[in-house]
Scaffold this motif. Structure first.
Motif, PDB file in Angstrom:
ATOM      1  N   MET A  81    -124.794 -18.731  40.528  1.00  0.00           N
ATOM      2  CA  MET A  81    -124.582 -17.215  40.795  1.00  0.00           C
ATOM      3  C   MET A  81    -124.243 -17.098  42.114  1.00  0.00           C
ATOM      4  N   LYS A  82    -123.456 -16.036  42.471  1.00  0.00           N
ATOM      5  CA  LYS A  82    -122.969 -16.039  43.888  1.00  0.00           C
ATOM      6  C   LYS A  82    -123.906 -14.687  44.388  1.00  0.00           C
ATOM      7  N   GLY A  83    -124.182 -14.892  45.723  1.00  0.00           N
ATOM      8  CA  GLY A  83    -125.025 -13.802  46.377  1.00  0.00           C
ATOM      9  C   GLY A  83    -124.928 -14.108  47.693  1.00  0.00           C
ATOM     10  N   SER A  84    -125.124 -13.002  48.382  1.00  0.00           N
ATOM     11  CA  SER A  84    -125.163 -12.930  49.995  1.00  0.00           C
ATOM     12  C   SER A  84    -126.182 -12.190  50.561  1.00  0.00           C
ATOM     13  N   CYS A  85    -126.540 -12.408  51.866  1.00  0.00           N
ATOM     14  CA  CYS A  85    -127.641 -11.523  52.487  1.00  0.00           C
ATOM     15  C   CYS A  85    -126.994 -11.009  53.771  1.00  0.00           C
ATOM     16  N   ASP A  86    -126.715  -9.909  53.546  1.00  0.00           N
ATOM     17  CA  ASP A  86    -126.273  -9.075  54.846  1.00  0.00           C
ATOM     18  C   ASP A  86    -127.306  -8.304  55.520  1.00  0.00           C
ATOM     19  N   VAL A  87    -127.938  -8.790  56.913  1.00  0.00           N
ATOM     20  CA  VAL A  87    -128.985  -7.979  57.340  1.00  0.00           C
ATOM     21  C   VAL A  87    -128.243  -7.209  58.550  1.00  0.00           C
ATOM     22  N   ASP A  88    -128.584  -5.959  58.493  1.00  0.00           N
ATOM     23  CA  ASP A  88    -127.974  -4.782  59.472  1.00  0.00           C
ATOM     24  C   ASP A  88    -128.936  -4.823  60.587  1.00  0.00           C
ATOM     25  N   VAL A 147    -131.759  -0.948  56.594  1.00  0.00           N
ATOM     26  CA  VAL A 147    -131.923  -2.053  57.628  1.00  0.00           C
ATOM     27  C   VAL A 147    -131.657  -3.491  57.114  1.00  0.00           C
ATOM     28  N   ALA A 148    -131.450  -3.655  55.726  1.00  0.00           N
ATOM     29  CA  ALA A 148    -130.939  -4.690  55.356  1.00  0.00           C
ATOM     30  C   ALA A 148    -130.394  -4.390  53.830  1.00  0.00           C
ATOM     31  N   THR A 149    -129.172  -5.092  53.531  1.00  0.00           N
ATOM     32  CA  THR A 149    -128.684  -5.101  52.250  1.00  0.00           C
ATOM     33  C   THR A 149    -128.272  -6.468  51.962  1.00  0.00           C
ATOM     34  N   PHE A 150    -128.434  -6.787  50.616  1.00  0.00           N
ATOM     35  CA  PHE A 150    -128.522  -7.860  49.769  1.00  0.00           C
ATOM     36  C   PHE A 150    -127.435  -7.681  48.667  1.00  0.00           C
ATOM     37  N   GLN A 151    -126.535  -8.773  48.739  1.00  0.00           N
ATOM     38  CA  GLN A 151    -125.289  -8.668  47.910  1.00  0.00           C
ATOM     39  C   GLN A 151    -126.060  -9.481  46.699  1.00  0.00           C
ATOM     40  N   VAL A 152    -126.169  -8.639  45.524  1.00  0.00           N
ATOM     41  CA  VAL A 152    -126.427  -9.333  44.354  1.00  0.00           C
ATOM     42  C   VAL A 152    -125.361  -9.684  43.430  1.00  0.00           C
ATOM     43  N   HIS A 153    -124.567  -8.651  42.823  1.00  0.00           N
ATOM     44  CA  HIS A 153    -123.547  -8.678  41.826  1.00  0.00           C
ATOM     45  C   HIS A 153    -122.443  -8.649  42.678  1.00  0.00           C
ATOM     46  N   GLU A 154    -122.016  -8.920  43.946  1.00  0.00           N
ATOM     47  CA  GLU A 154    -120.585  -8.754  44.263  1.00  0.00           C
ATOM     48  C   GLU A 154    -119.557  -9.507  43.675  1.00  0.00           C
ATOM     49  N   HIS A 155    -120.072 -10.631  43.291  1.00  0.00           N
ATOM     50  CA  HIS A 155    -118.953 -11.587  42.538  1.00  0.00           C
ATOM     51  C   HIS A 155    -118.378 -10.738  41.115  1.00  0.00           C
ATOM     52  N   LEU A 156    -119.306 -10.013  40.740  1.00  0.00           N
ATOM     53  CA  LEU A 156    -118.798  -9.445  39.262  1.00  0.00           C
ATOM     54  C   LEU A 156    -117.878  -8.249  39.607  1.00  0.00           C
ATOM     55  N   ARG A 157    -117.662  -7.718  40.929  1.00  0.00           N
ATOM     56  CA  ARG A 157    -116.676  -6.689  40.879  1.00  0.00           C
ATOM     57  C   ARG A 157    -115.388  -6.760  40.369  1.00  0.00           C
ATOM     58  N   PRO A 158    -114.747  -7.922  40.261  1.00  0.00           N
ATOM     59  CA  PRO A 158    -113.489  -8.098  39.480  1.00  0.00           C
ATOM     60  C   PRO A 158    -113.575  -7.822  38.059  1.00  0.00           C
ATOM     61  N   ARG A 159    -114.744  -7.776  37.655  1.00  0.00           N
ATOM     62  CA  ARG A 159    -114.924  -8.037  36.044  1.00  0.00           C
ATOM     63  C   ARG A 159    -115.508  -6.530  35.371  1.00  0.00           C
ATOM     64  N   ARG A 217    -122.031 -20.307  27.419  1.00  0.00           N
ATOM     65  CA  ARG A 217    -122.991 -20.039  26.296  1.00  0.00           C
ATOM     66  C   ARG A 217    -122.620 -19.453  25.281  1.00  0.00           C
ATOM     67  N   GLY A 218    -121.484 -19.178  25.059  1.00  0.00           N
ATOM     68  CA  GLY A 218    -120.946 -18.451  23.779  1.00  0.00           C
ATOM     69  C   GLY A 218    -119.866 -17.469  24.418  1.00  0.00           C
ATOM     70  N   ALA A 219    -119.292 -16.455  23.385  1.00  0.00           N
ATOM     71  CA  ALA A 219    -118.493 -15.482  23.699  1.00  0.00           C
ATOM     72  C   ALA A 219    -118.745 -14.535  24.472  1.00  0.00           C
ATOM     73  N   GLU A 220    -120.029 -14.125  24.863  1.00  0.00           N
ATOM     74  CA  GLU A 220    -120.630 -13.166  25.665  1.00  0.00           C
ATOM     75  C   GLU A 220    -120.428 -13.687  27.181  1.00  0.00           C
ATOM     76  N   SER A 221    -120.227 -14.962  27.364  1.00  0.00           N
ATOM     77  CA  SER A 221    -120.251 -15.766  28.841  1.00  0.00           C
ATOM     78  C   SER A 221    -118.869 -15.244  29.332  1.00  0.00           C
ATOM     79  N   SER A 222    -119.003 -15.304  30.765  1.00  0.00           N
ATOM     80  CA  SER A 222    -117.835 -15.222  31.367  1.00  0.00           C
ATOM     81  C   SER A 222    -118.068 -16.154  32.617  1.00  0.00           C
ATOM     82  N   SER A 223    -116.790 -16.261  33.341  1.00  0.00           N
ATOM     83  CA  SER A 223    -116.847 -17.155  34.676  1.00  0.00           C
ATOM     84  C   SER A 223    -115.879 -16.460  35.575  1.00  0.00           C
ATOM     85  N   ASP A 224    -116.361 -16.736  37.013  1.00  0.00           N
ATOM     86  CA  ASP A 224    -115.437 -16.265  38.078  1.00  0.00           C
ATOM     87  C   ASP A 224    -114.361 -17.243  38.592  1.00  0.00           C
ATOM     88  N   SER A 225    -113.796 -16.802  39.544  1.00  0.00           N
ATOM     89  CA  SER A 225    -112.704 -17.848  40.120  1.00  0.00           C
ATOM     90  C   SER A 225    -113.364 -19.131  40.618  1.00  0.00           C
TER      91      SER A 225
END
Length: 510
Positions: free
Chosen positions: A1-8, A376-388, A466-474
């Motif tokens: 899973m892709k994630g990031s932690c941007d602390v302002d 005061v803090a933002t944590f990216q959870v699903h940014e990797h899903l934006r293209p989908r 894991r099946g037809a409902e699965s997907s993958s990123d770049s």
């Protein structure tokens, strides 16, 4: 899973040195399904909540049942009197055992609106524990119930007190039959005058049979104390108990009502966002929660990505908020999906009451209630899903509502994702800690920690399709959108997380 932690820049929950990274380990699982086992819809967990002490845990499911668990690793917790007499092992992390379950809600039908009301438990909230009895609120879409779970001694009886003599014949017992006579006096008659039904059996005499108490077992007895119904036209999405231990709120899409725990036939509408013309409706209420220490403050979130703080002392109808927390939209960033992905699905106050955590589809945001300019803090959870996002919209996955939670010390936050994954972020200034685990008996097979750079967190998950409902990123990372970890809770005093994957309850400690 892709994630990031941007602390302002800003003040967060702890103004101290960066704590060491948490190393998460599997603790327990309840209800794990076997390989290939089909999960029944009614068994899927839909709510999780620790009580304030952390000694008890409650889960609700789509079948309307509430299941209670109790901590067993230390002594003198709750009402476990049987454990107080034993030398209970003290471990360095919590351990829980199953205690009891009960049917909280049943399916209903609203004949006036021709609407089926499902039994699914939307939320569970613990109330104050009194005299070793547990009190909690549970709600489905329309009805809130107030439950008391009390430990009582249940007597077990033998069938009868049949005794036999030495020669094996039934022991004799003197029995006198009575009958009424015309003058109202009582007359006695011997057995020989009894009817055939009560005649003396051959080879012996009749016996008076009485049950005998064999043992007294302790059992948990749930009892519905009150039902709060017919107060919401729309689906209830939140309930929250007040720190005064006397009142609670319930929220649907357009209104928030204030209740007294002792009064079930009357509530007060304190927030109403319904416009005069429903065509002018632009946002709905998505979540609401009381402040942990100030009984006059509460916050509610909206589908437009804002969180409003209101003060009950200002007005009986809180149409005007005291503060509003929302992040300004970047110019040119608006798209068809903007309003959907910015809708907040859950909010939680930190234990200190100063910080507030919100979860939208893409991010976790930590707010200081004294600073409205931005999180005061933002944590990216699903940014990797934006293209989908288009695919997620077509499958309705973009409307999934994920819970969020804070640690008791305010140093970490957590939320769920797809493929039964959940993320843990450090929110101390300067910390880039981010860990992702899979809800599994062997979480180490899918655990990545990062403390260097947010950019290097692009390959959190390395799995198999894991099946037809699965997907993958770049990057080739695989995601199963049918397996989603929507509900989880952090223990109020220790680094311990309980999370639900379908019908299974997984627990982890650090």
């Amino acid at each position: 899973m892709k994630g990031s932690c941007d602390v302002d820049a800003g003040t967060t929950a702890a103004e101290s040195s960066i704590p060491p990274l948490l190393e998460w380990k599997f603790s327990q699982v309840f209800g794990e399904r076997a390989a290939g086992e089909e999960v029944q819809e009614v068994d899927i967990i839909s709510a999780i909540e620790f009580d304030k002490s952390g000694d008890h845990l409650a889960t609700g499911d789509r079948g309307g049942r509430v299941v209670l668990f109790e901590r067993t690793d230390v002594r003198h917790h709750g009402f476990r009197k049987d454990l107080e007499k034993q030398d209970c092992p003290i471990t360095r992390h919590p351990e829980f055992c199953y205690k009891t379950e009960f049917q909280s809600h049943e399916p209903e039908f609203d004949y006036l609106k021709s609407l089926e009301i499902e039994e699914k438990i939307n939320k569970i909230k613990w109330c104050q524990t009194v005299n070793n009895s547990l009190f909690l609120l549970s709600t489905n879409h329309k009805t809130i119930k107030y439950w008391k779970v009390q430990e009582k001694k249940v007597k077990k009886f033998s069938e009868t007190n049949i005794d036999t003599s030495e020669n094996g014949s039934i022991a004799s017992s003197s029995i006198t039959a009575t009958r009424f006579v015309p003058d109202g006096a009582y007359a006695e008659r011997p057995h020989s005058h009894l009817s055939n039904e009560f005649s003396i059996p051959p080879g012996g005499s009749s016996l008076l049979r009485l049950p005998v108490v064999m043992s007294q077992e302790t059992s948990l007895i749930p009892k519905c104390r009150r039902i709060y119904a017919h107060a919401h036209d729309y689906h209830i999405n939140s309930i929250s108990t007040n720190s005064d231990c006397e009142t609670f709120i319930s929220a649907d899409d357009l209104r928030i009502n204030l209740w007294n725990l002792e009064i079930n036939n009357q509530s007060f509408n304190i927030v109403d966002v319904k416009p005069a013309n429903m065509e002018d409706l632009t946002e709905v209420i998505t979540s609401a929660e009381f402040h942990p220490t100030h009984c006059n403050l509460l916050a509610y979130s909206s589908s437009k990505g804002s969180v409003r703080l209101i003060d009950l002392r200002q007005s009986s109808l809180c149409d005007n908020h005291s503060k509003i927390f929302e992040e300004r939209e970047a110019p040119g960033s608006r798209s068809f999906f903007t309003e959907i992905i910015t809708s907040i699905s859950d909010i939680k106050f930190a234990k200190d009451g100063r910080h507030l955590l919100s979860r939208d589809y893409m991010t976790l945001k930590l707010w200081d209630i004294n600073m409205e300019s931005g999180p005061v803090a933002t944590f990216q959870v699903h940014e990797h899903l934006r293209p989908r996002l288009c695919d997620l919209y077509e499958s309705d996955s973009i409307f999934d509502k994920f819970d969020c939670s804070l640690s008791g010390d305010g140093l970490h936050v957590t939320t769920g994702s797809y493929s039964n994954l959940f993320c843990v972020f450090g929110c101390v200034p300067g910390s880039n800690e981010a860990t992702t685990l899979e809800a599994s008996k062997n979480p180490m097979r899918l655990q990545v920690q990062n403390s260097k750079s947010a950019r290097s967190m692009s390959s959190f998950t390395r799995g198999v399709r894991r099946g037809a409902e699965s997907s993958s990123d770049s990057n080739g990372n695989s995601y199963d959108f049918t397996s989603k970890l929507l509900h989880l809770a952090w223990h109020p005093t220790e680094n311990f997380i309980a999370c639900a994957a379908m019908n299974s309850l997984y627990m982890y400690y650090a």
